[in-house]
Motif scaffolding. Structure first.
Motif, short mmCIF file in Angstrom:
data_model
loop_
_atom_site.label_atom_id
_atom_site.label_comp_id
_atom_site.label_asym_id
_atom_site.label_seq_id
_atom_site.Cartn_x
_atom_site.Cartn_y
_atom_site.Cartn_z
N LEU A 121 1.79 -86.99 59.51
CA LEU A 121 2.88 -86.87 60.48
C LEU A 121 3.75 -88.12 60.47
O LEU A 121 5.00 -88.02 60.53
CB LEU A 121 2.28 -86.64 61.87
CG LEU A 121 3.28 -86.50 63.02
CD1 LEU A 121 4.19 -85.29 62.80
CD2 LEU A 121 2.56 -86.39 64.36
N ALA A 122 3.14 -89.27 60.36
CA ALA A 122 3.91 -90.51 60.33
C ALA A 122 4.78 -90.58 59.08
O ALA A 122 5.93 -91.02 59.13
CB ALA A 122 2.96 -91.71 60.41
N ASP A 123 4.22 -90.16 57.94
CA ASP A 123 5.02 -90.17 56.71
C ASP A 123 6.20 -89.22 56.82
O ASP A 123 7.33 -89.56 56.41
CB ASP A 123 4.13 -89.78 55.53
CG ASP A 123 3.07 -90.83 55.23
OD1 ASP A 123 3.26 -91.99 55.66
OD2 ASP A 123 2.06 -90.49 54.58
N ASP A 124 5.97 -88.01 57.40
CA ASP A 124 7.07 -87.05 57.55
C ASP A 124 8.14 -87.58 58.49
O ASP A 124 9.34 -87.45 58.24
CB ASP A 124 6.49 -85.72 58.06
CG ASP A 124 7.56 -84.65 58.13
OD1 ASP A 124 8.10 -84.25 57.08
OD2 ASP A 124 7.87 -84.21 59.26
N PHE A 125 7.67 -88.22 59.59
CA PHE A 125 8.64 -88.80 60.54
C PHE A 125 9.43 -89.92 59.90
O PHE A 125 10.62 -90.08 60.16
CB PHE A 125 7.87 -89.31 61.77
CG PHE A 125 8.76 -89.96 62.79
CD1 PHE A 125 9.56 -89.20 63.63
CD2 PHE A 125 8.79 -91.34 62.91
CE1 PHE A 125 10.38 -89.81 64.57
CE2 PHE A 125 9.61 -91.95 63.84
CZ PHE A 125 10.41 -91.18 64.68
N ASP A 126 8.76 -90.69 59.04
CA ASP A 126 9.45 -91.77 58.35
C ASP A 126 10.53 -91.23 57.44
O ASP A 126 11.65 -91.74 57.39
CB ASP A 126 8.42 -92.58 57.56
CG ASP A 126 9.03 -93.86 57.00
OD1 ASP A 126 10.11 -94.26 57.47
OD2 ASP A 126 8.42 -94.44 56.08
N LYS A 127 10.20 -90.13 56.72
CA LYS A 127 11.20 -89.54 55.83
C LYS A 127 12.38 -88.97 56.63
O LYS A 127 13.54 -89.19 56.28
CB LYS A 127 10.55 -88.43 55.00
CG LYS A 127 9.51 -88.95 54.01
CD LYS A 127 8.88 -87.80 53.25
CE LYS A 127 7.81 -88.30 52.28
NZ LYS A 127 7.16 -87.19 51.55
N ARG A 128 12.06 -88.22 57.72
CA ARG A 128 13.15 -87.63 58.52
C ARG A 128 13.99 -88.71 59.19
O ARG A 128 15.23 -88.60 59.29
CB ARG A 128 12.56 -86.69 59.57
CG ARG A 128 11.91 -85.45 58.96
CD ARG A 128 11.34 -84.55 60.05
NE ARG A 128 10.71 -83.38 59.49
CZ ARG A 128 11.34 -82.24 59.18
NH1 ARG A 128 12.66 -82.17 59.40
NH2 ARG A 128 10.70 -81.22 58.67
N SER A 129 13.36 -89.74 59.70
CA SER A 129 14.12 -90.80 60.35
C SER A 129 15.01 -91.52 59.34
O SER A 129 16.11 -91.97 59.67
CB SER A 129 13.17 -91.80 61.03
OG SER A 129 12.31 -92.39 60.07
N GLY A 130 14.50 -91.64 58.07
CA GLY A 130 15.34 -92.25 57.04
C GLY A 130 16.59 -91.43 56.78
O GLY A 130 17.69 -91.98 56.68
N ALA A 131 16.43 -90.10 56.70
CA ALA A 131 17.61 -89.24 56.48
C ALA A 131 18.55 -89.30 57.67
O ALA A 131 19.78 -89.34 57.52
CB ALA A 131 17.13 -87.81 56.22
N LEU A 132 17.97 -89.33 58.88
CA LEU A 132 18.81 -89.40 60.09
C LEU A 132 19.57 -90.71 60.14
O LEU A 132 20.75 -90.74 60.52
CB LEU A 132 17.92 -89.23 61.32
CG LEU A 132 18.64 -89.21 62.68
CD1 LEU A 132 19.62 -88.03 62.75
CD2 LEU A 132 17.63 -89.13 63.83
N MET A 133 18.94 -91.78 59.77
CA MET A 133 19.61 -93.07 59.76
C MET A 133 20.74 -93.08 58.75
O MET A 133 21.82 -93.65 58.99
CB MET A 133 18.59 -94.17 59.44
CG MET A 133 17.58 -94.42 60.56
SD MET A 133 18.33 -95.04 62.06
CE MET A 133 18.87 -96.64 61.50
#
Length: 299
Positions: free
Chosen positions: A234-246
């Protein structure tokens, strides 16, 4: 009946073979011992208290033989026959005496010293080597025993009252134990109960440890491992999504920054649109209609 008779015959034959083998071993050991040892006669001109069959023969404190016979030759003479190892360095001038192990131990024949160049032990009339014990050595041993016994008697006499009080205290203690036997039994029962509870607690602890072990490292890595793995994913997925959002946010902020910069340079774009210019438009000149040629001439 014939089968039973065969079993009895076989059993008897087996026992006979075992007994024969055991007897052969004893005979062979006796023969070997006889070859390694030779008889020696020890004469004591006086008492030999504590000396008996089976006693040791020690040379300078090392066992080299065994007493096999003790007898009285006359009222003042004791003759002991021993089997002594052939390689024992016993000489004619070797001193013979008695030694004891403790106060109540069996006496042993003590052999000490002797010159290397001294002649061997002289032979008796029957060809057996014979040594005579030193009366002074025997007297020294007797005196040592008497002195030790006297010291013990003196210690007991000097501490008679203390020994008596100790015995009385011991009797009082044992009487107290006898009177409180029931209480002691109850205490022991309580101790047993406490130990039983402790055993139950230990069993629960073992079950808890087994559960923790199963949770942490059981089949397929354990439930705890699976939970940690899910949190990690979950943390890895959140990291990827937050990177795209940023990244999207950065692009949006870039567009807003460029729009603001354009507005500062050309504010009229907000009022007149993208086609307007910062210079005001010139008014169109009026058009004068041309006169015909005849009219010009009349003028």
């Amino acid at each position: 009946m014939e089968t039973r008779a065969n079993f009895v015959l076989i059993g008897s034959f087996t026992l006979a073979v075992i007994v024969a083998a055991f007897g052969f071993v004893l005979w062979f050991q006796s023969l070997h011992t006889t070859k390694q040892r030779s008889p020696m006669r020890i004469v004591f001109e006086g008492p030999a208290a504590g000396l008996r069959n089976g006693g040791s023969v020690n040379f300078n404190g090392i066992r080299v033989g065994e007493v096999i016979s003790v007898k009285l030759d006359n009222p003042r003479r004791v003759v002991a026959l021993a089997m002594v190892e052939n390689n024992a360095p016993i000489r004619k001038d070797t001193l013979v005496g008695l030694e004891f192990q403790g106060l109540t131990g069996v006496a042993a024949i003590s052999l000490k010293g002797g010159e290397v160049a001294a002649p061997p032990v002289p032979l008796d009339e029957d060809g057996v080597p014979t040594l005579t014990a030193d009366p002074r050595a025997l007297q020294d041993v007797t005196e040592s025993i008497r002195a030790t016994l006297q010291n013990i008697n003196r210690v007991v006499a000097d501490n008679q009252e203390a020994v008596k009080n100790s015995l009385l205290n011991l009797e009082t203690f044992t009487s107290s134990l006898a009177r409180n036997a029931d209480k002691i039994d109850n205490i022991m029962l309580k101790v047993d109960g406490v130990m039983g509870k402790a055993a139950g607690v230990m069993a629960k602890t073992d079950n808890l440890m087994i559960g923790l072990n199963t949770l942490a490292g059981g089949k397929d890595g354990g439930e705890l491992f699976q939970a940690v793995k899910s949190i990690r994913e979950l943390a890895d997925d959140f990291d990827k999504r937050s990177g795209a959002l940023m990244a999207d946010g950065r692009r949006t902020l870039g567009d807003i920054s460029r729009a603001v910069n354009n507005l500062d340079k050309n504010p009229t774009r907000l009022l007149f649109g993208a086609g307007s210019s910062s210079t005001p438009a010139e008014a169109p000149k009026p058009t004068v209609p041309e006169r015909p040629p005849a009219a010009q001439k009349r003028q």
